[in-house]
Design a protein around this motif. Structure first.
Motif, PDB file in Angstrom:
ATOM      1  N   ALA A 139       0.880  -1.250   0.039  1.00 19.36           N
ATOM      2  CA  ALA A 139       0.173   0.091   0.055  1.00 19.36           C
ATOM      3  C   ALA A 139       0.898   1.298   0.079  1.00 19.36           C
ATOM      4  CB  ALA A 139      -0.895   0.021   1.170  1.00 19.36           C
ATOM      5  N   ILE A 140       1.874   1.359   0.945  1.00 22.24           N
ATOM      6  CA  ILE A 140       2.651   2.135   0.794  1.00 22.24           C
ATOM      7  C   ILE A 140       3.577   2.423  -0.407  1.00 22.24           C
ATOM      8  CG2 ILE A 140       4.980   3.033   1.811  1.00 22.24           C
ATOM      9  CD1 ILE A 140       4.052   1.978   4.506  1.00 22.24           C
ATOM     10  N   SER A 141       3.879   1.415  -1.030  1.00 26.34           N
ATOM     11  CA  SER A 141       4.581   1.500  -2.494  1.00 26.34           C
ATOM     12  C   SER A 141       3.711   2.257  -3.654  1.00 26.34           C
ATOM     13  CB  SER A 141       4.952   0.094  -3.180  1.00 26.34           C
ATOM     14  OG  SER A 141       5.986   0.071  -2.190  1.00 26.34           O
ATOM     15  N   ALA A 142       2.253   1.748  -3.438  1.00 25.36           N
ATOM     16  CA  ALA A 142       1.228   2.371  -4.446  1.00 25.36           C
ATOM     17  C   ALA A 142       1.044   3.684  -4.177  1.00 25.36           C
ATOM     18  CB  ALA A 142      -0.160   1.745  -4.188  1.00 25.36           C
ATOM     19  N   MET A 143       1.244   4.316  -2.992  1.00 26.32           N
ATOM     20  CA  MET A 143       1.020   5.606  -2.397  1.00 26.32           C
ATOM     21  C   MET A 143       2.155   6.696  -3.086  1.00 26.32           C
ATOM     22  SD  MET A 143       1.186   7.637   1.203  1.00 26.32           S
ATOM     23  CE  MET A 143       2.918   7.313   1.478  1.00 26.32           C
TER      24      MET A 143
END
Ligand code: THU
Length: 134
Positions: free
Chosen positions: A59-63
């Protein structure tokens, strides 16, 4: 829609794509940014076990891939009697982009189970501020 409900739905949806053939433990995570955007991720395991990636990291990578850098709230969804709280490494990953007051929600397949602050999960955290002026 309520923020937590939106995070729950995003985490539920992405959790269906979890790749967890070794543990059988599918996790979905969704985070909300101050702009109102939601980013999600699922765990991705690997035959070389330590190489697996947690749902929160996805999720952090997508952000980051979308150009955002602040987590307002996050929800983690896993099954079982115990709470699927973020692992220690993920607490530190979240800390990079969230302050101690950020809410971390923990849910099971049927709904929200508990809400913590990041400060409660990772007290006296080392973060970007520690490197200011160095
Ligand atoms: N896992 C997550 O993705 N996030 C958590 O917060 C806890 C654990 C994953 C890692 C591994 O693929 C599986 O759950 C079992 O540990």
């Amino acid at each position: 829609m309520d923020k937590v409900q939106a995070l729950f739905e995003a985490a539920s949806a992405v959790r269906r794509h979890a790749y967890a053939p070794y543990s059988g433990f599918a996790v979905g995570a969704a985070l909300l940014t101050p702009s109102g955007a939601i980013f999600s991720g699922a765990n991705v395991e690997n035959a070389a076990y330590p190489t697996g990636i947690c749902a929160e990291a996805g999720a952090i990578s997508a952000m980051i891939a979308s150009g955002e850098r602040q987590i307002a709230e996050m929800l983690v969804l896993g099954d079982g009697a115990a709470l699927t709280t973020p692992c220690g490494a993920c607490r530190q990953r979240i800390r990079e982009f969230a302050g101690p007051d950020a809410k971390i929600h923990v849910a099971g397949p049927s709904g929200l189970k508990a809400t913590f602050t990041l400060g409660a999960l990772l007290p006296e955290a080392f973060g970007p501020d520690n490197l200011q002026g160095n």
